[in-house]
Write a protein that holds these residues in place. Structure first.
Motif, mmCIF file in Angstrom:
data_model
loop_
_atom_site.group_PDB
_atom_site.id
_atom_site.type_symbol
_atom_site.label_atom_id
_atom_site.label_comp_id
_atom_site.label_asym_id
_atom_site.label_seq_id
_atom_site.Cartn_x
_atom_site.Cartn_y
_atom_site.Cartn_z
ATOM 1 N N GLU A 233 8.475 -4.590 -10.936
ATOM 2 C CA GLU A 233 7.073 -4.172 -10.831
ATOM 3 C C GLU A 233 6.084 -5.324 -10.910
ATOM 4 O O GLU A 233 4.938 -5.176 -10.481
ATOM 5 C CB GLU A 233 6.746 -3.165 -11.949
ATOM 6 C CG GLU A 233 7.489 -1.839 -11.860
ATOM 7 C CD GLU A 233 8.898 -1.947 -12.419
ATOM 8 O OE1 GLU A 233 9.140 -2.876 -13.228
ATOM 9 O OE2 GLU A 233 9.757 -1.126 -12.042
ATOM 10 N N GLU A 234 6.481 -6.467 -11.463
ATOM 11 C CA GLU A 234 5.529 -7.552 -11.706
ATOM 12 C C GLU A 234 6.097 -8.893 -11.245
ATOM 13 O O GLU A 234 7.292 -9.167 -11.410
ATOM 14 C CB GLU A 234 5.198 -7.635 -13.199
ATOM 15 C CG GLU A 234 4.512 -6.380 -13.743
ATOM 16 C CD GLU A 234 4.306 -6.469 -15.240
ATOM 17 O OE1 GLU A 234 3.140 -6.471 -15.688
ATOM 18 O OE2 GLU A 234 5.310 -6.546 -15.979
ATOM 19 N N ASP B 4 -3.321 -6.321 -7.452
ATOM 20 C CA ASP B 4 -2.930 -5.120 -8.184
ATOM 21 C C ASP B 4 -2.911 -3.936 -7.228
ATOM 22 O O ASP B 4 -3.885 -3.692 -6.501
ATOM 23 C CB ASP B 4 -3.917 -4.844 -9.318
ATOM 24 C CG ASP B 4 -3.927 -5.949 -10.353
ATOM 25 O OD1 ASP B 4 -2.968 -6.041 -11.134
ATOM 26 O OD2 ASP B 4 -4.905 -6.737 -10.374
ATOM 27 N N LYS B 5 -1.829 -3.191 -7.263
ATOM 28 C CA LYS B 5 -1.677 -2.038 -6.383
ATOM 29 C C LYS B 5 -2.478 -0.859 -6.922
ATOM 30 O O LYS B 5 -2.318 -0.458 -8.068
ATOM 31 C CB LYS B 5 -0.204 -1.654 -6.259
ATOM 32 C CG LYS B 5 0.068 -0.552 -5.252
ATOM 33 C CD LYS B 5 1.574 -0.347 -5.067
ATOM 34 C CE LYS B 5 1.857 0.730 -4.041
ATOM 35 N NZ LYS B 5 3.320 0.879 -3.810
ATOM 36 N N LYS C 245 8.755 -2.122 -4.917
ATOM 37 C CA LYS C 245 8.345 -1.567 -6.199
ATOM 38 C C LYS C 245 7.226 -2.366 -6.857
ATOM 39 O O LYS C 245 6.729 -1.978 -7.915
ATOM 40 C CB LYS C 245 9.546 -1.498 -7.149
ATOM 41 C CG LYS C 245 10.614 -0.500 -6.742
ATOM 42 C CD LYS C 245 11.694 -0.413 -7.814
ATOM 43 C CE LYS C 245 12.737 0.634 -7.453
ATOM 44 N NZ LYS C 245 13.790 0.737 -8.509
ATOM 45 N N LEU C 246 6.816 -3.459 -6.243
ATOM 46 C CA LEU C 246 5.856 -4.354 -6.863
ATOM 47 C C LEU C 246 4.508 -3.661 -7.079
ATOM 48 O O LEU C 246 3.970 -3.014 -6.182
ATOM 49 C CB LEU C 246 5.664 -5.595 -5.984
ATOM 50 C CG LEU C 246 4.932 -6.787 -6.603
ATOM 51 C CD1 LEU C 246 5.710 -7.345 -7.788
ATOM 52 C CD2 LEU C 246 4.727 -7.877 -5.556
ATOM 53 N N GLN C 247 3.963 -3.804 -8.301
ATOM 54 C CA GLN C 247 2.670 -3.224 -8.651
ATOM 55 C C GLN C 247 1.620 -4.287 -8.967
ATOM 56 O O GLN C 247 0.435 -4.066 -8.729
ATOM 57 C CB GLN C 247 2.823 -2.312 -9.882
ATOM 58 C CG GLN C 247 3.822 -1.189 -9.708
ATOM 59 C CD GLN C 247 3.340 -0.130 -8.740
ATOM 60 O OE1 GLN C 247 2.198 0.319 -8.814
ATOM 61 N NE2 GLN C 247 4.206 0.277 -7.815
ATOM 62 N N HIS C 248 2.042 -5.417 -9.526
ATOM 63 C CA HIS C 248 1.102 -6.440 -9.973
ATOM 64 C C HIS C 248 1.650 -7.827 -9.635
ATOM 65 O O HIS C 248 2.841 -8.095 -9.841
ATOM 66 C CB HIS C 248 0.864 -6.346 -11.483
ATOM 67 C CG HIS C 248 0.437 -5.003 -11.948
ATOM 68 N ND1 HIS C 248 -0.847 -4.535 -11.775
ATOM 69 C CD2 HIS C 248 1.135 -4.017 -12.577
ATOM 70 C CE1 HIS C 248 -0.928 -3.314 -12.285
ATOM 71 N NE2 HIS C 248 0.255 -2.968 -12.774
#
Length: 826
Positions: free
Chosen positions: A373-374, A414-415, A390-393
């Motif tokens: 995620e990061e 940032d998603k 899956k990356l969010q940040h």
């Protein structure tokens, strides 16, 4: 807190793990500096707390300057300092940041200026604060009133505020034997807190007075507090070399004591002082968790308004805008602190350079977090996001396979929703001076520039033609990426894949603890072109010489040239090329590099203006009336010439020389032939002071990695180290250690006589040895040596550091001394 001394969240019973900073804008020098610059302190606090939120900070601690908010009898004063502190507390709460407060600082408020505080700490010293009955009464009165103080912004009493998790009684007290008196005082202060009705944990400092640690372990307190300055403080210059072994572990000597195990553990202050490398914080965070700490707060985050000059505490330097890579390393460290289990070990350095989702590399200047995620990084990296879908940040400085960016500031992605991301870009920051030298508000150390910089985002869900829309105030950008590429200026943007609507997202839309349109950045530094450059120590004759410089404040239309002259031979004007923003270089051809001296200048052509450095003078060296004598110079030496690693006459400002034992110090003296030498001194003990006859007495540490740069082609020819030195002690135990980039140390004994002479040490005589961790780590119970595993033979091409170490002896009369004139490779 449970019966095993573990802090837990009341609702979930999960263990607490909080990581953040100290920050001091309402008090002391920081308050005065803001006033001097005409800065609105409320606005400054809002801006800084926003940046802390962007760095993922969730813990705040500060020692309240009681000297500014009390009278001499301990009554709390309702004044501007207290009001601004209350305001700060409210701002932190709104960003989800928890607090532990230390009501008593014991400091006056002057540093680095004169004291002007008028509270009880202005009349009682640390050493009498726990023995003088009036001082004790003043502290009890103050603690009672401080905990019962109602914050006008939060409407809470300090003792009842749910975001103030605990109280540390006092900051770095100073105690001595007998221990019973210390325990009694700690118990009395804790009782004063609890008498208010406060049921929150009470912490007490144990690391500042290791000789009486038992007194605090016996005290009726809930937690223990520690600090960590792993390579000391105030070197007055940037420390260079691999310091990761210094932060490899935090072993507390009494860690198996039942009294220690029953108490919560907090790190109230830590810092990699005088180090700008963005690799220390994540290692420190990991070591804290291994040692069992649940709270750690760096000291101290620099307020944005004064960070340009690093004047608050010159040995510390941390700010998102001005030290972007170090700030992103703090973000990564916070993630490490929260994800590493309490007591979890990953082995010893270098085995622990990769742990969990984290990778730390001294050689690359890289701290990196890569989870599904990061994805965060502090320098250019070839690592790809682990699971891009899956990356969010994402946050970084430099470029990666996910984001290629041409600037030097930090950026965040940032998603917000599938195919919609928030991009935040900070201005370019370039160090123009050593930030750890003597400081002044009139001496900027970092230059800020607002530039158009190239950006390429390679995230599959955004595609190659995503839209870019400005979001912060005044940002009217509205454009489309082509092949994933665009040009951006500092600000906040919405990035949206083709066909994705962004109507649901406005500047006022809340996202976690921020609003989407929030943006804080310093204005451009109005200095014009600035050059930071140090001439190479030597150049090898007959070999081209690459000269690099940092030159900031340039526009795309500006040009830079290097004017090189073999003194007094031919002169060449060479264009300098840009490797990355503000990083320029040129290569001096071999034809100018015959034995002698190379003089050179850096010339900036900006429109119709020409500036020559060093000095920034108008005109250029080949003008008939250019009358300035300043220039850079490099000695050009033939093969086989000595390469100086340390010269006492030239290197005073770039080395670390310290006494390590009681009654030891350093000085500079002239030798019989008039040359300058560094003197290490060990004097006799004071009356009633025990003599130290073992362990290191004093040490010289010198970084020489940069001095090898001009000898890349002939390093293999160096066969020995030559030391010019003497000792007043016939049987002095002295060693010379050479250390590699990977912190592998190799030592050889050094036999000195009463007269200055050359001692020749073949490189083959150096054997694997323990590395002396100097400057000395603090607290003093931490390890003083590091032994690298599996060392082979010394490769001089890998070496970058030397230590000359003098072992302690019994001194009964006149002081003993060691004088070191020079150390060179031959």
């Amino acid at each position: 807190m449970d019966k095993k001394g573990v802090l837990r969240w009341q609702k979930t019973q999960q263990e607490v793990a909080l990581f953040g900073v100290n920050y001091t804008a309402p008090f002391a020098y920081s308050y005065r500096a803001h006033q001097k610059l005409g800065v609105n302190l409320e606005q400054a606090i809002r801006q800084d707390v926003y940046h802390l939120s962007r760095l993922g900070v969730d813990a705040f601690r500060v020692h309240v300057w009681d000297v500014e908010v009390t009278d001499t009898t301990g009554n709390l004063l309702e004044n501007e300092h207290l009001r601004l502190f209350d305001f700060l507390v409210n701002e932190l709460k709104q960003r989800g940041i928890k607090l532990i407060l230390t009501p008593i600082a014991y400091w006056n408020n002057g540093y680095p200026e004169k004291d002007s505080g008028t509270g009880f700490s202005s009349i009682y010293s640390k050493s009498e604060a726990y023995t003088n009955p009036r001082a004790i009464a003043a502290q009890e009165r103050y603690l009672t009133q401080f905990l019962n103080h109602r914050n006008p912004y939060t409407k809470n009493l300090n003792r009842e505020d749910p975001d103030i998790l605990a109280f540390e009684v006092c900051n770095e007290p100073r105690y001595h034997q007998p221990e019973a008196q210390v325990t009694s005082f700690a118990d009395r202060m804790a009782a004063a807190i609890r008498a208010t009705g406060c049921r929150k944990p009470v912490f007490y400092n144990v690391s500042e007075n290791p000789d009486v640690y038992q007194a605090i372990l016996n005290a009726k307190v809930d937690g223990l507090t520690y600090q960590w300055y792993p390579q000391g403080l105030v070197s007055n210059h940037t420390l260079r070399g691999n310091f990761l072994p210094y932060v490899d572990q935090y072993p507390i000597p009494y860690r198996t004591d039942a009294r220690f195990l029953s108490k919560a553990k907090m790190v109230y202050e830590f810092e990699s002082a005088d180090i700008i490398q963005p690799v220390m914080y994540p290692f420190m965070a990991r070591s804290f968790r291994e040692a069992g700490f649940q709270w750690a707060t760096q000291f101290a985050y620099d307020p944005l308004a004064i960070a340009y000059a690093n004047t608050e505490y010159q040995t510390h330097y941390l700010n998102l805008a001005y030290t972007p890579a170090k700030a992103i390393s703090l973000l990564i460290a916070g993630k490490a602190f929260r994800s590493v289990g309490r007591g979890q070990s990953f082995g010893r350095y270098p085995q622990d350079s990769v742990f969990g989702n984290f990778h730390i590399s001294y050689r690359l200047g890289l701290s990196e977090l890569n989870s599904p995620e990061e994805f965060y990084y502090t320098a250019n990296t070839n690592t790809a996001p682990r699971q891009p879908a899956k990356l969010q940040h994402l946050a970084g400085v430099g470029s990666s396979p996910a984001v290629s960016y041409g600037g030097t500031g930090a950026y965040f992605l940032d998603k917000l929703a599938p195919g919609v991301w928030r991009l935040e870009v900070l201005p370019d920051a370039v160090a123009i001076r050593d930030p750890f030298e003597k400081a002044s508000l009139s001496k900027p150390v970092t230059q800020i520039s607002w530039n158009d910089q190239p950006l390429q985002v390679s995230l599959s869900e955004l595609g190659r033609s995503f839209s870019i829309k400005g979001l912060n105030e005044g940002n009217t950008t509205q454009t489309q990426a082509a092949d994933g590429r665009a040009t951006v200026r500092p600000g906040v943007y919405l990035l949206a894949a083709s066909g994705k609507s962004t109507a649901a997202f406005t500047a006022q839309t809340a996202f976690k603890y921020i609003k989407l349109g929030e943006f804080v950045a310093p204005k451009p530094t109005d200095l014009g072109p600035q050059v930071r450059h140090t001439a190479p120590a030597q150049a090898a004759a007959g070999q081209p010489l690459r000269i690099s410089a940092t030159i900031s404040g340039l526009a795309p239309t500006d040009s830079v040239f290097l004017v090189a002259q073999h003194y007094y031979g031919q002169t060449r004007t060479l264009p300098m090329t840009t490797r990355s923003y503000a990083a320029l270089e040129a290569t001096v051809p071999a034809e100018l590099l015959y034995p002698g001296q190379l003089r050179y200048w850096l010339v900036v052509k900006k429109g119709g203006q020409t500036l020559t450095f060093p000095g920034g003078f108008s005109g250029q060296p080949r003008d008939w009336d250019f009358a300035h004598a300043e220039h850079y110079e490099v000695p050009i030496v033939a093969a086989g010439a000595p390469l100086p690693l340390f010269q006492a006459s030239r290197d005073q400002e770039r080395i670390e020389a310290h006494g390590l034992a009681p009654m030891t110090w350093t000085d500079y003296v002239t030798l019989p032939d008039g040359t300058l030498a560094l003197r290490l001194v060990q004097g006799p003990p004071r009356p009633n002071q025990p003599a130290q006859a073992t362990g290191p007495a004093a040490s010289l540490r010198a970084f020489f990695g940069d001095k090898l740069a001009g000898h890349a082609t002939d390093l293999a020819g160096f066969k020995e180290v030559v030391v010019r030195a003497r000792s007043s002690q016939p049987d002095a135990k002295i060693s010379l250690t050479l250390t590699t980039k990977d912190a592998v140390a190799y030592a050889a004994p050094l036999a000195l006589g009463a007269e200055v002479r050359e001692i020749r040490l073949p490189l083959s005589a150096f054997r694997p040895a323990a590395l002396l961790l100097m400057p000395r780590p603090y607290p003093g119970f931490l390890p003083l040596h590091y032994q690298a595993p599996g060392a082979g033979s010394l490769k001089i091409s890998e070496a970058e550091m030397l230590h000359l170490t003098w072992e302690a002896a019994t001194v009964t009369g006149s002081p003993l001394s060691v004088d070191v004139e020079s150390i060179s490779l031959q």
